[in-house]
Design an enzyme around this catalytic site. Structure first.
Site, short mmCIF file in Angstrom:
data_model
loop_
_atom_site.label_atom_id
_atom_site.label_comp_id
_atom_site.label_asym_id
_atom_site.label_seq_id
_atom_site.Cartn_x
_atom_site.Cartn_y
_atom_site.Cartn_z
N CYS A 121 0.78 -1.26 0.13
CA CYS A 121 -0.09 0.23 -0.07
C CYS A 121 0.82 1.19 0.00
O CYS A 121 0.17 2.35 -0.18
CB CYS A 121 -0.92 0.13 1.18
SG CYS A 121 -2.04 -1.47 1.41
N HIS A 261 -3.35 6.91 2.51
CA HIS A 261 -3.80 5.59 2.36
C HIS A 261 -5.40 5.36 2.66
O HIS A 261 -5.71 5.50 3.81
CB HIS A 261 -2.97 4.55 2.33
CG HIS A 261 -3.31 3.30 2.08
ND1 HIS A 261 -3.76 2.78 0.78
CD2 HIS A 261 -3.38 2.22 2.84
CE1 HIS A 261 -4.08 1.58 0.97
NE2 HIS A 261 -3.64 1.23 2.19
N ASN A 291 -10.14 -0.76 -0.32
CA ASN A 291 -8.71 -0.32 -0.32
C ASN A 291 -8.05 -1.11 -1.49
O ASN A 291 -8.12 -2.30 -1.84
CB ASN A 291 -8.02 -1.17 1.01
CG ASN A 291 -6.53 -1.17 1.07
OD1 ASN A 291 -5.94 -0.61 -0.04
ND2 ASN A 291 -5.95 -1.76 1.98
N1 COA Z 1 -18.34 -8.90 9.52
C1 COA Z 1 -18.82 -9.14 11.00
N2 COA Z 1 -18.00 -9.53 12.10
C2 COA Z 1 -16.81 -9.55 11.74
C3 COA Z 1 -16.15 -9.37 10.22
C4 COA Z 1 -17.21 -9.04 9.55
N3 COA Z 1 -16.66 -8.95 8.20
N4 COA Z 1 -14.84 -9.53 10.44
C5 COA Z 1 -14.52 -9.70 11.62
N5 COA Z 1 -15.77 -9.82 12.37
C6 COA Z 1 -15.86 -10.01 14.01
C7 COA Z 1 -14.62 -10.87 14.61
O1 COA Z 1 -14.63 -12.33 14.34
C8 COA Z 1 -14.72 -10.30 15.86
O2 COA Z 1 -15.77 -11.00 16.59
P1 COA Z 1 -15.53 -11.71 18.10
O3 COA Z 1 -15.49 -10.10 18.94
O4 COA Z 1 -16.81 -12.40 18.23
O5 COA Z 1 -14.33 -12.34 18.20
C9 COA Z 1 -15.22 -8.98 15.99
O6 COA Z 1 -15.75 -8.72 14.56
C10 COA Z 1 -14.22 -7.76 15.94
O7 COA Z 1 -13.00 -8.28 14.91
P2 COA Z 1 -11.82 -7.38 15.04
O8 COA Z 1 -10.79 -8.21 13.98
O9 COA Z 1 -11.28 -6.94 16.34
O10 COA Z 1 -12.26 -6.02 14.30
P3 COA Z 1 -11.60 -4.74 14.04
O11 COA Z 1 -12.43 -3.63 14.64
O12 COA Z 1 -10.29 -4.65 14.32
O13 COA Z 1 -11.90 -4.72 12.31
C11 COA Z 1 -10.44 -4.89 10.51
C12 COA Z 1 -11.27 -5.50 11.45
C13 COA Z 1 -9.84 -6.00 9.58
C14 COA Z 1 -11.54 -4.43 9.37
C15 COA Z 1 -9.66 -3.78 11.09
O14 COA Z 1 -8.85 -4.41 12.15
C16 COA Z 1 -8.58 -3.38 9.92
O15 COA Z 1 -9.13 -2.58 9.03
N6 COA Z 1 -7.42 -3.57 10.10
C17 COA Z 1 -6.18 -2.86 9.19
C18 COA Z 1 -6.39 -3.84 7.93
C19 COA Z 1 -5.54 -3.29 6.96
O16 COA Z 1 -5.55 -2.09 6.90
N7 COA Z 1 -4.92 -3.92 5.92
C20 COA Z 1 -4.35 -3.52 4.67
C21 COA Z 1 -2.93 -3.01 5.19
S1 COA Z 1 -2.81 -1.25 4.70
#
Ligand code: COA
Length: 338
Positions: A121, A261, A291
């Site tokens: 990214c 980004h 993204n």
């Molecule tokens: N729909 C519904 N629930 C979901 C889900 C989805 N698509 N994805 C995950 N969950 C659930 C998880 O299982 C978890 O459930 P639990 O509490 O029962 O275990 C809960 O939602 C929270 O998950 P978590 O991973 O803590 O969520 P989050 O707020 O961190 O959001 C991302 C997840 C991936 C959206 C976030 O962490 C993110 O954007 N990270 C950066 C990723 C990124 O930028 N990648 C590219 C590199 S530049």
């Protein structure tokens, strides 16, 4: 003695272009594919829909060519005058044979040399510094920088934590030698190799070549530990942007736009809160594209080109796999003409 910045050759952006596939994948479509819902995706990421290149022939190279042609045609650029074509991507058409030479040939950049940049990214941001270095050292005058990724080609559409985030697209910017005082000013880049534990494609590289078992286990898909990536992204984008702002003796009020980004709207908000920049100066299009990895920064440039005025002060920042990150300061070079 103070140096007159108007006498220095800078790399100025003189044209931009873009391409996104026609096919739209909405949050409601994803509800039919994995256990998720529109409200969760919008509130956790800010994404409503993304573009997916469903046609197998519509590869990263195809999209990069389209973005470059869009730039050249709209701005009457003769491709044979381009000296260098850079393609930032982590989804090249082939593992061996970089995508940039193909793109250069397809668009008729017959006098250019070409190579890919792999920084996930951060690829377009690293490409900005690369383009600027070739120009300010007077080696080349015209560099076409493209950020393009077909993320749908490496995503597991049964993995709800990953498939909701990414989309496909390509954006392009032409950098030209300029003496009018505007253009790329400076940048800071950083990296931390620990990142490959948290954001990777585990198998299919030279360390763990792909075989039937790894293929069946889906180890050839993008894998991430979202929470960890989130924290690193905010920390490093905020810290480097702050340093760039300080190094250029800018105040938050003086900055016209932040081009960050587009990974997650909450990452963008948390980063820019640290900078104290007013919300309306932080440009976003994540709601409609998700993204798109190396394409997010140039897609912002293309979407907001008509908003920018000559002399506007732009702060760019990005974070990606590796980990890689950085921030750059650029002064905009032209007023938009329809
Ligand atoms: N729909 C519904 N629930 C979901 C889900 C989805 N698509 N994805 C995950 N969950 C659930 C998880 O299982 C978890 O459930 P639990 O509490 O029962 O275990 C809960 O939602 C929270 O998950 P978590 O991973 O803590 O969520 P989050 O707020 O961190 O959001 C991302 C997840 C991936 C959206 C976030 O962490 C993110 O954007 N990270 C950066 C990723 C990124 O930028 N990648 C590219 C590199 S530049």
């Amino acid at each position: 003695m103070k140096r007159d910045s108007s006498l220095v050759t800078k790399a100025a952006i003189t044209a931009v272009g873009s391409y996104v596939p026609e096919e739209v994948l909405t949050n409601h479509d994803l509800e039919q594919m994995v256990d998720t819902n529109d409200e969760w995706i919008r509130s956790r990421t800010g994404i409503s829909e993304r573009r997916i290149a469903k046609n197998p022939q519509h590869s990263t190279g195809f999209m990069a060519v389209k973005a470059a042609q869009n730039l050249c045609q709209n701005n009457h650029i003769d491709p044979s005058t381009i000296d260098l074509v850079l393609v930032a991507t982590i989804t090249p058409d082939y593992q061996v044979s970089s995508t940039a030479p193909y793109v250069a040939t397809q668009i008729g950049a017959t006098n250019a040399f070409a190579f890919d940049i792999s920084a996930a990214c951060s690829g377009f941001l690293y490409g900005m510094s690369t383009a600027a270095s070739f120009i300010s050292s007077n080696q080349y005058k015209k560099v076409l920088l493209i950020g393009a990724d077909k993320m749908s080609s490496i995503i597991d559409y049964t993995d709800r934590a990953t498939c909701i985030i990414f989309g496909d697209g390509a954006g392009a910017a032409l950098f030209e030698a300029s003496d009018n005082g505007f253009g790329f000013e400076n940048a800071i880049h950083g990296n931390d190799g620990i990142g490959r534990e948290y954001l990777n494609i585990q198998e299919g590289g030279s360390l763990y070549p792909i075989n039937e078992n790894t293929f069946n286990a889906g180890k050839h898909y993008l894998n991430q530990e979202g929470k960890t990536v989130f924290k690193y992204a905010v920390k490093h984008m905020a810290e480097t942007s702050k340093k760039v702002i300080q190094n250029n003796a800018l105040t938050a009020e003086e900055i016209d736009y932040v081009i960050a980004h587009q990974a997650n709207k909450r990452i963008i908000d948390a980063t820019t809160n640290h900078l104290g920049v007013a919300e309306e100066k932080v440009l976003t299009n994540i709601h409609k594209y998700g993204n798109t990895t190396a394409a997010t920064l140039p897609l912002l440039l293309a979407d907001f080109e008509s908003t920018f005025k000559k002399g506007d002060k732009l702060i760019f920042t990005a974070f990606g796999g590796g980990f890689t990150w950085g921030a750059a300061y650029l002064t905009w070079n032209y007023d938009y003409q329809n």
